[in-house]
Motif scaffolding. Sequence first.
Motif, PDB file in Angstrom:
ATOM      1  N   TYR A 110      36.454  40.927  31.133  1.00 15.60           N
ATOM      2  CA  TYR A 110      35.400  41.501  31.698  1.00 15.60           C
ATOM      3  C   TYR A 110      34.647  42.241  30.787  1.00 15.60           C
ATOM      4  N   ARG A 149      36.310  35.992  26.614  1.00 19.78           N
ATOM      5  CA  ARG A 149      37.724  35.751  26.407  1.00 19.78           C
ATOM      6  C   ARG A 149      38.301  34.595  25.351  1.00 19.78           C
ATOM      7  N   ASP A 187      54.159  40.229  33.011  1.00 17.21           N
ATOM      8  CA  ASP A 187      53.470  39.699  34.270  1.00 17.21           C
ATOM      9  C   ASP A 187      54.474  40.018  35.596  1.00 17.21           C
ATOM     10  N   SER A 192      52.943  32.875  37.921  1.00 19.55           N
ATOM     11  CA  SER A 192      51.466  32.863  37.431  1.00 19.55           C
ATOM     12  C   SER A 192      51.234  31.936  36.371  1.00 19.55           C
TER      13      SER A 192
HETATM   14  O1  PTJ Z   1      40.437  44.597  31.411  1.00 18.05           O
HETATM   15  P1  PTJ Z   1      39.898  43.352  31.527  1.00 18.05           P
HETATM   16  O2  PTJ Z   1      38.381  43.015  31.638  1.00 18.05           O
HETATM   17  O3  PTJ Z   1      40.690  42.312  30.390  1.00 18.05           O
HETATM   18  O4  PTJ Z   1      40.592  42.653  32.926  1.00 18.05           O
HETATM   19  C1  PTJ Z   1      41.984  42.602  33.036  1.00 18.05           C
HETATM   20  C2  PTJ Z   1      42.452  41.801  34.390  1.00 18.05           C
HETATM   21  C3  PTJ Z   1      43.888  42.352  34.825  1.00 18.05           C
HETATM   22  C4  PTJ Z   1      41.406  42.513  35.507  1.00 18.05           C
HETATM   23  C5  PTJ Z   1      42.168  40.446  34.036  1.00 18.05           C
HETATM   24  O5  PTJ Z   1      42.930  39.960  33.078  1.00 18.05           O
HETATM   25  C6  PTJ Z   1      42.672  39.573  35.362  1.00 18.05           C
HETATM   26  O6  PTJ Z   1      41.981  39.089  36.266  1.00 18.05           O
HETATM   27  O7  PTJ Z   1      43.933  39.358  35.682  1.00 18.05           O
HETATM   28  P2  PTJ Z   1      44.806  38.669  36.912  1.00 18.05           P
HETATM   29  O8  PTJ Z   1      44.500  37.280  36.550  1.00 18.05           O
HETATM   30  O9  PTJ Z   1      44.338  39.166  38.111  1.00 18.05           O
HETATM   31  O10 PTJ Z   1      46.195  38.853  36.451  1.00 18.05           O
HETATM   32  C7  PTJ Z   1      46.966  40.091  36.564  1.00 18.05           C
HETATM   33  C8  PTJ Z   1      48.350  39.656  36.649  1.00 18.05           C
HETATM   34  O11 PTJ Z   1      48.958  40.779  36.342  1.00 18.05           O
HETATM   35  C9  PTJ Z   1      48.857  39.397  38.340  1.00 18.05           C
HETATM   36  O12 PTJ Z   1      49.902  38.337  38.125  1.00 18.05           O
HETATM   37  C10 PTJ Z   1      49.652  40.665  38.438  1.00 18.05           C
HETATM   38  O13 PTJ Z   1      50.573  40.435  39.273  1.00 18.05           O
HETATM   39  C11 PTJ Z   1      50.046  41.055  37.217  1.00 18.05           C
HETATM   40  N1  PTJ Z   1      50.089  42.765  37.099  1.00 18.05           N
HETATM   41  C12 PTJ Z   1      49.301  43.715  37.472  1.00 18.05           C
HETATM   42  N2  PTJ Z   1      49.676  44.872  37.206  1.00 18.05           N
HETATM   43  C13 PTJ Z   1      50.818  44.611  36.657  1.00 18.05           C
HETATM   44  C14 PTJ Z   1      51.148  43.390  36.396  1.00 18.05           C
HETATM   45  N3  PTJ Z   1      52.131  43.071  35.923  1.00 18.05           N
HETATM   46  C15 PTJ Z   1      52.883  43.894  35.218  1.00 18.05           C
HETATM   47  N4  PTJ Z   1      52.800  45.275  35.022  1.00 18.05           N
HETATM   48  C16 PTJ Z   1      51.568  45.694  35.886  1.00 18.05           C
HETATM   49  N5  PTJ Z   1      51.766  46.948  35.779  1.00 18.05           N
END
Ligand code: PTJ
Length: 256
Positions: A110, A149, A187, A192
């Motif tokens: 984002y 991206r 992750d 995923s």
């Molecule tokens: O900062 P941006 O704009 O680049 O956005 C980043 C997010 C994370 C919002 C974006 O990449 C996104 O939407 O990611 P997803 O598709 O929701 O994937 C996030 C993944 O990270 C999920 O599978 C979660 O389980 C995992 N996750 C969340 N927090 C952690 C994590 N894995 C490891 N450590 C964490 N602390």
Amino acid sequence: MNSKKVSNIHPDHPRYESLQLRARMVEAYKAGILAESGLIAHGRGEAFDYLIGEKTTTTAIKAIETAAAALILADHPVISVNGNTAALVSREIVLLTGKLDAKLEINLFYRTPERVKIIEKVLKDAGAEEVLGTEAENPVFIKGLEGPRSQSSREGVYKADVVLVPLEDGDRAEALVSQEKLVITVDLNPLSRTSKTASITIVDNLVRVIPKLIDEVDRLKKLEDTDLQNIVKNFDNQQNIKDSLKLVAQAYTGKK
Ligand code: PTJ
């Protein structure tokens, strides 16, 4: 860890660490570091963390060791930073970058100029001398991707042979792998698309992974290249993901 303690949570609370992290993410959102979806992503991560017992598993340790070996062997290692990474482990990420002589690059799903600026400041305040992927650069576009991206820095991800991309999105992980890059991801969701696509998947919480990765880099730096190459060659990512899933099932059934 860049922890800011939240006073109304008692340290005896069984979910103390988790609640501290959650509070830190809310602060990061208010400060403009985190995307709204970053909070949702964190919640998803919490659920998976609960399933692995909120600790680094043996399979994660194996993946961390392999990641450290691959990063040490790399000619152009790059660490990609998004909002969640900046909020959770900016100091540790900067330290790791220095130890590996790697490049640090901001890559946001984002993406807005404001968030890029805020995250650049977070990284600089954490000690980063150089931050790639800012608005000042002319980006190069990665084949097979649309939107923000697809952007990458010429001296960063574009040129990288090994990229560490915590919490990556599936499309970008696929595009990076198809560019013949070795992709390391962190992750908590072993199922995923990113986890399944990456070359090395560390199924663990980023806050536990990066300090351990730093220790592994320190330890493995003393080894010969051939030993490091053997570590990477002997790692089977799909098998390691399956083993991670087995550990979750064992934690539930108590059966080995
Ligand atoms: O900062 P941006 O704009 O680049 O956005 C980043 C997010 C994370 C919002 C974006 O990449 C996104 O939407 O990611 P997803 O598709 O929701 O994937 C996030 C993944 O990270 C999920 O599978 C979660 O389980 C995992 N996750 C969340 N927090 C952690 C994590 N894995 C490891 N450590 C964490 N602390």
